[in-house]
Motif scaffolding. Structure first.
Motif, mmCIF file in Angstrom:
data_model
loop_
_atom_site.group_PDB
_atom_site.id
_atom_site.type_symbol
_atom_site.label_atom_id
_atom_site.label_comp_id
_atom_site.label_asym_id
_atom_site.label_seq_id
_atom_site.Cartn_x
_atom_site.Cartn_y
_atom_site.Cartn_z
ATOM 1 N N UNK A 183 -11.894 7.835 3.133
ATOM 2 C CA UNK A 183 -12.171 7.026 2.107
ATOM 3 C C UNK A 183 -12.142 5.903 1.176
ATOM 4 N N UNK A 184 -11.420 7.223 0.181
ATOM 5 C CA UNK A 184 -10.473 6.473 -0.963
ATOM 6 C C UNK A 184 -9.414 5.826 -0.646
ATOM 7 N N UNK A 185 -8.848 6.848 0.213
ATOM 8 C CA UNK A 185 -6.934 5.776 0.581
ATOM 9 C C UNK A 185 -7.618 4.497 1.059
ATOM 10 N N UNK A 186 -9.234 4.363 2.189
ATOM 11 C CA UNK A 186 -8.856 2.700 2.645
ATOM 12 C C UNK A 186 -9.347 1.101 1.290
ATOM 13 N N UNK A 187 -10.337 2.196 0.163
ATOM 14 C CA UNK A 187 -10.773 1.684 -0.569
ATOM 15 C C UNK A 187 -9.858 1.295 -1.765
ATOM 16 N N UNK A 188 -9.507 2.113 -1.843
ATOM 17 C CA UNK A 188 -8.357 1.561 -3.092
ATOM 18 C C UNK A 188 -7.237 1.024 -3.182
ATOM 19 N N UNK A 189 -6.793 1.331 -2.001
ATOM 20 C CA UNK A 189 -5.055 0.035 -1.510
ATOM 21 C C UNK A 189 -6.023 -0.999 -1.482
ATOM 22 N N UNK A 190 -7.686 -1.288 -0.887
ATOM 23 C CA UNK A 190 -8.071 -2.949 -1.308
ATOM 24 C C UNK A 190 -8.269 -2.764 -2.262
ATOM 25 N N UNK A 191 -8.869 -2.110 -2.873
ATOM 26 C CA UNK A 191 -8.746 -3.118 -4.680
ATOM 27 C C UNK A 191 -7.289 -3.204 -5.670
ATOM 28 N N UNK A 192 -5.844 -2.155 -5.174
ATOM 29 C CA UNK A 192 -4.787 -2.330 -5.605
ATOM 30 C C UNK A 192 -4.729 -3.708 -4.739
ATOM 31 N N UNK A 193 -4.592 -3.823 -3.995
ATOM 32 C CA UNK A 193 -4.601 -5.669 -3.274
ATOM 33 C C UNK A 193 -5.221 -6.957 -4.453
ATOM 34 N N UNK A 194 -6.835 -5.965 -4.803
ATOM 35 C CA UNK A 194 -7.030 -7.126 -5.774
ATOM 36 C C UNK A 194 -6.677 -6.930 -6.695
ATOM 37 N N UNK A 195 -6.422 -6.257 -7.289
ATOM 38 C CA UNK A 195 -6.139 -6.255 -9.374
ATOM 39 C C UNK A 195 -4.585 -7.144 -9.110
ATOM 40 N N UNK A 196 -3.574 -6.849 -7.668
ATOM 41 C CA UNK A 196 -2.113 -7.469 -8.022
ATOM 42 C C UNK A 196 -2.895 -8.785 -8.092
ATOM 43 N N UNK A 197 -3.256 -9.424 -7.719
ATOM 44 C CA UNK A 197 -3.878 -10.870 -7.350
ATOM 45 C C UNK A 197 -4.177 -11.349 -8.275
ATOM 46 N N UNK A 198 -4.859 -10.414 -9.756
ATOM 47 C CA UNK A 198 -5.255 -10.649 -10.725
ATOM 48 C C UNK A 198 -4.420 -10.966 -11.683
ATOM 49 N N UNK A 199 -3.587 -9.332 -11.231
ATOM 50 C CA UNK A 199 -2.334 -9.344 -12.203
ATOM 51 C C UNK A 199 -1.517 -11.248 -12.425
ATOM 52 N N UNK A 200 -1.598 -11.473 -11.140
ATOM 53 C CA UNK A 200 -0.520 -12.782 -10.591
ATOM 54 C C UNK A 200 -1.660 -14.253 -11.271
#
Length: 208
Positions: A183-200
């Motif tokens: 569950x950590x793998x799945x949730x944190x991978x999704x959050x990484x995608x969101x955070x990359x978008x927020x950085x951009x």
């Protein structure tokens, strides 16, 4: 809010202790991947909670503040669960004789920079964790600058956590702990995608 998270963690510990769902046919030993993951990820999560509270005080951006709250709330609860399992197994929460992430050395996920008992080159405790200087800098910044540094640090932090969680999925023997790790793998991978978008959206890129 800090008290609320502490109470939530305590409730999770009580649930883990009373339900007995984290026990297996053979109780994990102190040197097991199950115990190593629970100890190391608890430390890892604690820093994520700390960074998230710092940025919530350093920005008024509601999107970043909401993300920080979600990360702090989720990881405080998961930390309480893992510490509860260690209590359930009769194991200490700290093993002074073991190097951080040493339990990953025997699995394929443990080779390289993310495991094998090696500390990160910047002096942080485990790969993915922020250094003391980064945390101090985050506490000095505000507004957009604080948001960017937080997102950069948390992306690295999540990626380190994902590597560790994959190690547990591969090596842990307690089913409920493997499920939590996946569950950590799945949730944190999704959050990484969101955070990359927020950085951009802030004209910035993840750290390499």
């Amino acid at each position: 809010m800090v008290l609320a998270l502490l109470f939530a963690g305590a409730a999770t510990v009580a649930s883990a202790g009373s339900g007995g769902s984290a026990t297996a046919d053979r109780t994990p030993t102190g040197a097991s991947a199950d115990a190593g993951f629970a100890r190391d990820m608890s430390v890892h999560h604690q820093q994520a909670v700390e960074m998230s509270f710092i940025v919530r005080d350093r920005t008024k951006d509601e999107e970043v503040r909401r993300l920080a709250y979600d990360i702090a709330n989720t990881q405080a609860n998961q930390r309480g669960m893992m510490l509860g399992w260690l209590d359930l197994w009769g194991l200490p929460k700290v093993d002074a004789d073991a190097e951080p992430m040493e339990w990953m050395a025997t699995g394929s996920s443990g080779h390289g920079a993310h495991g094998g008992g090696h500390r990160a080159e910047d002096g942080s405790l485990m790969a993915g964790m922020a250094s003391k200087s980064d945390l101090a800098r985050l506490g000095r910044l505000s507004g957009k600058e604080a948001e960017i540094l937080y997102l950069q640090l948390m992306i690295i932090h999540h990626n380190g956590g994902i590597a560790m969680a994959k190690g547990c999925v591969e090596q842990c023997t307690v089913g409920v702990e493997r499920d939590l790790a996946q569950g950590m793998v799945d949730a944190q991978a999704s959050e990484v995608e969101l955070m990359v978008d927020l950085l951009h959206r802030r004209g910035a890129e993840p750290r390499t």
